[in-house]
Structure formats: structure tokens, C-alpha cells
Scaffold this active site. Structure first.
Site, PDB file in Angstrom:
ATOM      1  N   LYS A  60      -1.717  -1.630  -4.233  1.00  0.00           N
ATOM      2  CA  LYS A  60      -2.640  -0.676  -3.665  1.00  0.00           C
ATOM      3  C   LYS A  60      -1.834   0.969  -4.226  1.00  0.00           C
ATOM      4  O   LYS A  60      -0.964   1.075  -3.385  1.00  0.00           O
ATOM      5  CB  LYS A  60      -3.388  -0.290  -2.273  1.00  0.00           C
ATOM      6  CG  LYS A  60      -4.584   0.639  -2.210  1.00  0.00           C
ATOM      7  CD  LYS A  60      -5.179   0.921  -1.609  1.00  0.00           C
ATOM      8  CE  LYS A  60      -6.225   2.546  -1.182  1.00  0.00           C
ATOM      9  NZ  LYS A  60      -6.942   2.595  -0.241  1.00  0.00           N
TER      10      LYS A  60
ATOM     11  N   TYR B 179       1.203  -1.404   0.084  1.00  0.00           N
ATOM     12  CA  TYR B 179       0.241  -0.508   0.093  1.00  0.00           C
ATOM     13  C   TYR B 179       1.195   1.117   0.497  1.00  0.00           C
ATOM     14  O   TYR B 179       1.639   1.178   1.162  1.00  0.00           O
ATOM     15  CB  TYR B 179      -0.739  -0.266   1.760  1.00  0.00           C
ATOM     16  CG  TYR B 179      -2.396   0.807   1.654  1.00  0.00           C
ATOM     17  CD1 TYR B 179      -2.017   1.761  -0.134  1.00  0.00           C
ATOM     18  CD2 TYR B 179      -2.598   1.374   3.111  1.00  0.00           C
ATOM     19  CE1 TYR B 179      -2.518   2.873   0.408  1.00  0.00           C
ATOM     20  CE2 TYR B 179      -3.167   2.229   2.953  1.00  0.00           C
ATOM     21  CZ  TYR B 179      -4.146   3.294   1.472  1.00  0.00           C
ATOM     22  OH  TYR B 179      -4.499   3.931   1.617  1.00  0.00           O
TER      23      TYR B 179
END
Length: 292
Positions: free
Chosen positions: A163, A135
Site C-alpha cells: 500500500k 504499508y
């Protein structure tokens, strides 16, 4: 491939009026999201106030959401912290709860150098049987994952995607060109999903899908089927509304979810509830999107 879904909602965490966790409402909200366009649910991400939810509450929440949507959607758990050992503990907790994938954020505050950052991700990935998504959100962590670090992390068999909320499409494009074909890229910003799809992203980890999950599914489908004009039309509408609905996230989106009929409570401190002006703007944005 989108093995975890093309539209994944970064779900808000419901709290009761006294500030305690409300797992029953979390189940009701998760079920609603899956019934209205979401193919996956992220629990305890940034929008889910993962930094102020205790470890004990996370264990309850992970299990509650898994029980609510099992078989119908994938469950992703935010397990990354600024401590490698704590990240491992939370990831193992999530694995025990039955989630499908762990989301491990860049360690915030202590800002490790890139070689230490790579070691952190690999160490967490080696401590679990769960697939791991990186992330990258430098706006919150004050640290960007270098493209080379992502490419080297992708060599680990348990690190399967990212992400990307980096806000730098040039570097995202370079990253997409260098990672393996089966390394899944998710847009971490609703306003950039179309741009991410254009360089190979498989979907979006979304906040706006609390209100317009089916519309976002239509956008993803439109792009995949070659109807770029329709995908662009939806993306423009999302971008206009995002300025309001994601202001001081999750303050505004929690206000929006309340208006949609869910008792999610107020954000925990140091955040605050939406004020009257913010609520008025949120209501107008939801109306413009046809969500109210």
C-alpha cells in the site's frame, strides 16, 4: 491481479457512546461497504484507529468482520507496529481470526535504518502463513521505505505487495518498474488512484469508499476498459471532495459515516470529534458527490 480486491475500504472502527468497541456495528458497516462497491475491507488501519484499539479489541474486530463478509470480500488486518515482536503477535492473531492478508506498516517513531527495516518486514513475513502487504506512509511514520528495500522485500514469497501512500509518484514509478509483475501495488491515496493505475497499480485502499464505493469501482473499471476520460472525470470529483472528507483523518470521515446512518461514535483521544464547521463542510462534500 488484485487478489485482495480493487477497491478496499480502510474501514473506520465503530465505538459506542461510552468509547467501547462496537463489533455489531462494525459488522453492519462492513456488510454495507461490500454491498456498495468494496471488494475488500481493511480493519485497524490508520483510518480504523489501529494505534488506539487494544490487542483484545483487535481480536474481536478481526473475527467480527471476517464473519460479516466471509466469502464475499477479502479481509485485510493492520498488524504492523513499531515493535517487531508485537507485529508478529498481531499478525498471528489476525491469521487465527481468519483474515486473508496482513498489512504491515513501516515502524513509526523509532525510524530503523533500511537494512533493519528490511529485516523487520522479513521477520514478520516468516512468522506467518498469511500474505503480507507493506504499508509505506512516511507522512505518519517519518520514514520512507527506499525503493531498493521494497524490491528486496518483494523477493520474500510471503511479501506480495504494498500500500503506497508515499506521495512520491516518481519513486513509485521506479518501484513499479523494478518489482516482479505479481507484486501488487495499491494506491494509498484516493486522489492518486488514476496516477497509480497508470504505472500498474491493481487498485486502491480507500477511505472515500465509505461514501462512494460504487463510484470508485466505476473509476477503476473505466481505466481498465480504456475509458480514460470517465476515469479522469471521477478522479477530479474525488480530489475536490477529499480535501474535506479526509481532513484530520479519521475525524471528518467518521462524521461522514455518521451522516450516512452508522453509529460509529467519536474518534478516540488524542483525536476529537468534528466541530460544527467541519460537519457543515462534510455534509456539503457528501451532497456534491451525491452520497446524501
Amino acid at each position: 491481479m488484485a487478489r485482495f480486491g480493487r477497491v478496499i475500504t480502510a474501514m473506520v472502527t465503530p465505538f459506542r457512546a461510552d468509547g467501547s468497541l462496537d463489533p455489531d456495528e462494525a459488522q453492519r458497516l462492513a456488510r454495507h461497504l461490500v454491498d456498495h462497491g468494496s471488494e475488500g475491507i481493511l480493519v485497524c488501519g490508520s483510518t480504523g484507529e489501529g494505534s488506539t484499539v487494544t490487542d483484545e479489541e483487535k481480536a474481536v474486530l478481526f473475527r467480527a468482520v471476517v464473519d460479516a463478509v466471509h466469502g464475499d470480500a477479502k479481509v485485510m488486518a493492520g498488524t504492523g507496529t513499531y515493535s517487531t515482536e508485537h507485529s508478529i503477535e498481531l499478525t498471528r492473531m489476525a491469521e487465527k481470526a481468519g483474515v486473508d492478508v496482513a498489512l504491515v506498516v513501516t515502524p513509526y517513531y523509532n525510524r530503523p535504518p533500511q537494512d533493519a527495516l528490511l529485516h523487520h518486514f522479513r521477520t514478520v513475513a516468516e512468522a506467518t502463513n498469511l500474505p503480507v502487504l507493506l504499508y509505506d506512509i512516511p507522512g505518519r511514520t517519518a520514514l520512507k521505505i527506499d525503493v531498493d528495500t521494497i524490491v528486496r522485500a518483494a523477493e520474500h514469497p510471503n511479501i506480495v505487495g504494498i500500500k503506497d501512500a508515499s506521495g512520491n509518484m516518481s519513486l513509485t514509478t521506479l518501484m513499479a518498474a523494478l518489482v516482479p509483475d505479481d507484486f501488487e501495488i495499491y494506491s494509498g491515496d484516493d486522489a492518486e488512484t488514476l496516477a497509480y493505475q497508470s504505472v500498474g497499480a491493481v487498485g486502491v485502499i480507500s477511505v472515500m469508499s465509505h461514501a462512494i464505493g460504487e463510484l470508485l469501482r466505476e473509476q477503476v473499471d473505466a481505466f481498465e476498459s480504456g475509458n480514460i476520460a470517465r476515469a479522469r472525470e471521477i478522479q477530479f470529483a474525488v480530489r475536490r471532495a477529499q480535501t474535506v472528507l479526509l481532513a484530520n483523518n479519521p475525524i471528518s470521515i467518521k462524521a461522514a459515516v455518521k451522516m450516512l446512518g452508522f453509529n460509529v461514535g467519536d474518534p478516540r483521544g488524542p483525536l476529537r470529534p468534528a466541530n460544527a464547521d467541519e460537519e457543515e463542510n462534510v455534509r456539503a462534500a457528501l451532497s456534491e458527490l451525491g452520497a446524501l
